[in-house]
Design a protein around this motif. Structure first.
Motif, PDB file in Angstrom:
ATOM      1  N   ARG A  72       0.832  -0.949   0.086  1.00  0.00           N
ATOM      2  CA  ARG A  72      -0.050  -0.081  -0.009  1.00  0.00           C
ATOM      3  C   ARG A  72       1.003   1.237   0.095  1.00  0.00           C
ATOM      4  NH1 ARG A  72      -4.460   2.318   3.923  1.00  0.00           N
ATOM      5  NH2 ARG A  72      -5.565   3.626   2.527  1.00  0.00           N
ATOM      6  N   PRO A  73       0.545   2.278  -1.066  1.00  0.00           N
ATOM      7  CA  PRO A  73       1.708   3.220  -1.036  1.00  0.00           C
ATOM      8  C   PRO A  73       1.383   4.343   0.025  1.00  0.00           C
ATOM      9  CG  PRO A  73      -0.645   3.627  -2.529  1.00  0.00           C
ATOM     10  CD  PRO A  73      -0.523   2.199  -1.976  1.00  0.00           C
ATOM     11  N   PRO A  74       2.301   5.169   0.421  1.00  0.00           N
ATOM     12  CA  PRO A  74       2.177   6.160   1.461  1.00  0.00           C
ATOM     13  C   PRO A  74       0.903   7.209   1.182  1.00  0.00           C
ATOM     14  CG  PRO A  74       4.364   6.066   0.828  1.00  0.00           C
ATOM     15  CD  PRO A  74       3.613   5.060  -0.291  1.00  0.00           C
ATOM     16  N   GLN A  75       0.288   7.758   2.302  1.00  0.00           N
ATOM     17  CA  GLN A  75      -1.207   8.194   2.046  1.00  0.00           C
ATOM     18  C   GLN A  75      -0.840   9.634   2.138  1.00  0.00           C
ATOM     19  OE1 GLN A  75      -4.195   6.263   2.160  1.00  0.00           O
ATOM     20  NE2 GLN A  75      -2.513   5.310   1.495  1.00  0.00           N
ATOM     21  N   ALA A  76      -1.398  10.094   0.800  1.00  0.00           N
ATOM     22  CA  ALA A  76      -1.274  11.889   0.755  1.00  0.00           C
ATOM     23  C   ALA A  76      -2.057  12.256   1.872  1.00  0.00           C
ATOM     24  CB  ALA A  76      -1.614  11.985  -0.531  1.00  0.00           C
TER      25      ALA A  76
ATOM     26  N   TYR B 230      -9.121   3.175   0.237  1.00  0.00           N
ATOM     27  CA  TYR B 230      -8.887   1.989  -0.353  1.00  0.00           C
ATOM     28  C   TYR B 230      -9.887   1.932  -1.595  1.00  0.00           C
ATOM     29  CZ  TYR B 230      -7.001   0.246   4.101  1.00  0.00           C
ATOM     30  OH  TYR B 230      -6.041  -0.159   5.307  1.00  0.00           O
ATOM     31  N   PHE B 231     -10.679   2.550  -1.616  1.00  0.00           N
ATOM     32  CA  PHE B 231     -11.567   2.615  -2.795  1.00  0.00           C
ATOM     33  C   PHE B 231     -10.805   3.320  -3.947  1.00  0.00           C
ATOM     34  CE2 PHE B 231     -14.377   0.757   0.055  1.00  0.00           C
ATOM     35  CZ  PHE B 231     -15.446  -0.036  -0.748  1.00  0.00           C
ATOM     36  N   VAL B 232     -10.580   4.553  -3.468  1.00  0.00           N
ATOM     37  CA  VAL B 232      -9.786   5.486  -4.602  1.00  0.00           C
ATOM     38  C   VAL B 232      -8.502   4.848  -4.931  1.00  0.00           C
ATOM     39  CG1 VAL B 232      -8.354   7.544  -4.606  1.00  0.00           C
ATOM     40  CG2 VAL B 232     -10.442   7.618  -3.099  1.00  0.00           C
ATOM     41  N   GLU B 233      -7.894   3.957  -4.393  1.00  0.00           N
ATOM     42  CA  GLU B 233      -6.772   3.214  -4.861  1.00  0.00           C
ATOM     43  C   GLU B 233      -7.050   2.002  -5.512  1.00  0.00           C
ATOM     44  OE1 GLU B 233      -4.759   2.644  -1.070  1.00  0.00           O
ATOM     45  OE2 GLU B 233      -4.351   4.963  -0.769  1.00  0.00           O
ATOM     46  N   LYS B 234      -8.372   1.598  -5.718  1.00  0.00           N
ATOM     47  CA  LYS B 234      -8.909   0.377  -6.000  1.00  0.00           C
ATOM     48  C   LYS B 234      -8.327  -0.869  -5.428  1.00  0.00           C
ATOM     49  CE  LYS B 234      -9.960   2.552 -10.447  1.00  0.00           C
ATOM     50  NZ  LYS B 234      -9.856   2.658 -11.892  1.00  0.00           N
TER      51      LYS B 234
END
Length: 481
Positions: free
Chosen positions: A221-225, A241-245
């Protein structure tokens, strides 16, 4: 069992079509092709066959619900796999390709139940699972000696490769991923074809293989903006999670049949940091620690086959895990953990009366199920329901396009076919009315309304199509001949 092998082809085999047929009605395809959870996903069985095909053969996966079959493009061999309500379309595709000299192999649950019927439209049929015999089919094709029937044994899932996800055209589907972790069903409901096809033995994929596949799909999981953190803090923690699909649909008909394996898979989901939903039998809800782990692993919803509110029907249909008197309490147990409940019901059982339609709608609304599917009991070939009704001369339609769970094909016992047709649609209208959506999704206490509100609005659109007499005309039969 030895590992599934990828055969080298000697005789030229340049191109294979793997075809998922659609219903022969564009309007009905539209109703069931809406990009919503449990709908609008690609055929992973064909993507697995592609993974078992040698790399020197060009493979094209064709989803006929979303794209035309390219009849004018070169093809040596085509595998067509569809359900009963797709099969007439599958036969039309097969007949047209055969006229062009393409060798046709047909498979799937309907073909397994009625292989001789399918052979009228194909060169070969696969009975049961395809993976273990696909290499033999390619080998026989290369020798010019395709057999009429191939009997596929139950495959050990640990021997299978990862599916060819690169063949999916993602613009056609719901913005999430799909995975299979188990096969087989030990229950054997009389209306269901799953056990007839996959068997009663429960087979599992190794958790290590599932973890590797999920990491290949999603990665760390990428770092959270900052804006994602703001959404998580001010709206709902799942929004990023939905934004990142990072959303997964578990295809298995009941992935919790083997609890030890299920717990291991849930730990994998937790470690991969995703959100997921899938199917499970009712007995899952009795295991409080399993429910806790599901919530911790990122479960946002589970589809449960309640089927009916009648205990007598549960017994007659061999749906033994279900206990109707426990339904409400166990739904609450899921809701207490913010796990949505996607319920499936059937109407048309012998015990059903005209009251059943409002009873189901009342139950769904009162218990605030996030979604609900009410389907017409359909006597699928090969099932015990089909055998019973056929022996009683109660089936009045053998037009396979009608076996879509929205069309009445038989004479019910305590209601007429027209009552069943309109009653099912009455249930959909009540469940997806604005008042019901408000009560079930938006009224406090609520959770994940950002997800379930658009889902319900999508099913409201689906309801309008299902209730259209131009798309699904009511049956004219009113009593047995």
């Amino acid at each position: 069992m030895s590992e599934i092998s990828r055969f080298d082809v000697i005789k030229p085999l340049h191109s294979i079509f793997l075809i998922a047929p659609a219903m022969d009605s564009k309007e009905r395809n539209k109703a069931f092709g809406i990009k919503l959870p449990l709908l609008g996903y690609p055929a992973i069985s064909l993507a697995m066959i592609a993974a078992l095909t040698p790399d020197n053969i060009h493979v094209r996966l064709i989803d006929a619900a979303n794209e035309p079959v390219p009849y004018n493009q070169p093809c040596d061999l085509a595998l067509i796999v569809g359900q009963t309500h797709h099969i007439q379309s599958a036969y039309l595709i097969a007949d047209r390709l055969r006229k062009k000299g393409v060798k046709i192999v047909l498979g799937g649950m309907h073909v397994t139940a009625l292989p001789d019927e399918a052979l009228e439209h194909g060169d070969s049929v696969i009975i049961f699972e395809a993976e273990a015999v696909w290499g033999n089919i390619l080998d026989d094709f290369s020798k010019g000696s395709l057999k009429k029937k191939y009997f596929g044994p139950e495959v050990e899932l640990a021997t299978l490769p990862t599916i060819r996800r690169d063949l999916f055209n993602k613009k056609f589907y719901h913005p999430g991923e799909i995975i299979e972790t188990t096969r087989g069903c030990p229950v054997g409901c009389h209306f269901c074809a799953v056990q007839n096809f996959f068997g009663s033995r429960f087979r599992v994929r190794p958790p290590k293989a599932i973890k590797q596949e999920l990491m290949d799909i999603f990665g760390p999981r990428p770092p959270q903006a900052k804006w994602k953190k703001w959404l998580a803090r001010n709206w709902h923690p799942d929004i990023p999670y939905f934004v990142e699909k990072r959303l997964l649909y578990v295809l298995d008909s009941n992935f919790v049949s083997e609890p030890v394996h299920a717990r291991a898979i849930l730990e994998v989901f937790k470690e991969c940091d995703i959100r997921w939903y899938g199917h499970a039998s009712f007995n899952l809800t009795r295991d409080e620690s399993m429910l806790d782990l599901m919530a911790e692993s990122g479960c946002i919803g589970v589809n449960i086959g309640f089927e009916t509110l009648s205990g007598a029907t549960i017994n007659n249909m061999h749906k033994f895990p279900n206990r109707t008197d426990e339904y409400s309490d166990r739904i609450k147990a899921l809701h207490d953990r913010e796990i949505g409940v996607m319920g499936t019901f059937m109407v048309g059982f012998d015990e059903d009366t005209p009251k059943v339609f409002d009873q189901i709608a009342d139950f769904v609304i009162e218990n605030r199920l996030e979604t609900a599917f009410t389907l017409i009991l359909t006597p699928l070939p090969g099932t015990k329901v089909y055998q019973q009704m056929d022996s009683q001369n109660r089936i009045f339609s053998h037009n396979w396009r009608d076996y879509d769970f929205g069309t009445v094909t038989f004479f019910p016992k305590n209601i007429t076919p027209r009552q069943l047709h309109f009653g099912m649609r009455h249930t959909w209208k009540r469940i997806y009315s604005y008042r019901s959506i408000w009560h079930r999704i938006l009224k406090k206490p609520r959770f994940r309304s950002f997800f379930y509100l658009p889902v319900n609005m999508g099913f409201r659109k689906c309801t309008r199509l299902i209730c259209s007499e131009n798309i699904w005309p009511a049956p004219q039969e009113t009593r047995p001949r």
